[in-house]
Design an enzyme around this catalytic site. Structure first.
Site, PDB file in Angstrom:
ATOM      1  N   TYR A  19      44.121  40.517  49.948  1.00  0.00           N
ATOM      2  CA  TYR A  19      43.175  40.438  48.834  1.00  0.00           C
ATOM      3  C   TYR A  19      41.755  40.736  49.326  1.00  0.00           C
ATOM      4  CZ  TYR A  19      40.105  38.313  45.376  1.00  0.00           C
ATOM      5  OH  TYR A  19      39.079  38.085  44.492  1.00  0.00           O
ATOM      6  N   GLU A  41      39.984  33.879  37.244  1.00  0.00           N
ATOM      7  CA  GLU A  41      38.894  33.001  37.699  1.00  0.00           C
ATOM      8  C   GLU A  41      38.787  31.762  36.810  1.00  0.00           C
ATOM      9  OE1 GLU A  41      37.372  33.098  40.472  1.00  0.00           O
ATOM     10  OE2 GLU A  41      37.598  35.159  41.136  1.00  0.00           O
ATOM     11  N   TRP A  49      41.531  29.406  45.367  1.00  0.00           N
ATOM     12  CA  TRP A  49      41.848  30.777  44.979  1.00  0.00           C
ATOM     13  C   TRP A  49      43.227  31.178  45.484  1.00  0.00           C
ATOM     14  CZ3 TRP A  49      41.011  33.847  41.311  1.00  0.00           C
ATOM     15  CH2 TRP A  49      41.249  35.208  41.407  1.00  0.00           C
TER      16      TRP A  49
END
Length: 186
Positions: A19, A41, A49
């Site tokens: 990522y 988000e 995350w």
């Protein structure tokens, strides 16, 4: 690419590294991708995350590849189906906010021609390149994320506080917060 320097936050897993290397901080102008990151988000609020990244494919399937036109039309039956989906974050407020955010997203597109035009206007279409020496210098919010957060909320978006907005800005490359020692630093 194992002998390269990366931001330290991504070193705990291969998925995180991928990522970091392929998405985080790269400018995004495509509305479909911007919507995906906005929704991810908002679901990340209060969580790590990596939790979201690990469930990203499940989110894609559950939310029909983040098709905001379809999501804007979700009815109670679909919301209840999502609440039973163990592959995603089953937070009722966040799921309902995905629907209302899809509606708000479409309204912004109608007003500005695209969500990209709207969100990138805040930086004149150019990324903000920060030169951070260490992760300790990377803030959770910034005056710009506070300003955008207020504007999004006025437009009907939910779960878009300054921290979520700043993380979104980092994810889609509006802000580049790669530390200077990272190979992705500008």
């Amino acid at each position: 690419m194992e002998n390269i320097n990366r931001c330290k936050w991504c070193l705990s897993s291969e998925l995180y590294k991928q990522y970091h290397d392929q998405e985080w901080g790269i400018p995004v102008f495509d509305d479909a991708v911007l919507f995906e990151f906005l929704i991810l988000e908002t679901f990340q609020a209060g969580l790590s995350w990596i939790t979201i990244l690990n469930k990203r494919e499940n989110f894609r399937i559950a939310f029909e590849h983040f098709d905001f036109k379809k999501i804007a039309n979700y009815q109670e039956e679909k919301i209840q189906e999502l609440l039973l989906n163990a592959g995603i974050i089953r937070n009722q407020l966040k799921i309902r906010s995905a629907v209302s955010n899809a509606v708000a997203f479409i309204k912004v597109q109608q007003e500005f021609g695209s969500f990209s035009n709207y969100i990138w206007q805040f930086t004149d279409g150019k990324p903000i390149i920060n030169h951070r020496k260490s992760l300790n210098e990377v803030p959770a919010t910034a005056p710009l994320s506070e300003f955008i957060s207020k504007d999004l909320k006025k437009r009907g978006f939910k779960f878009v506080g300054p921290t979520v907005v700043y993380a979104f800005m980092q994810a889609v490359g509006i802000v580049n917060d790669h530390v200077e020692s990272c190979w992705k630093s500008c």
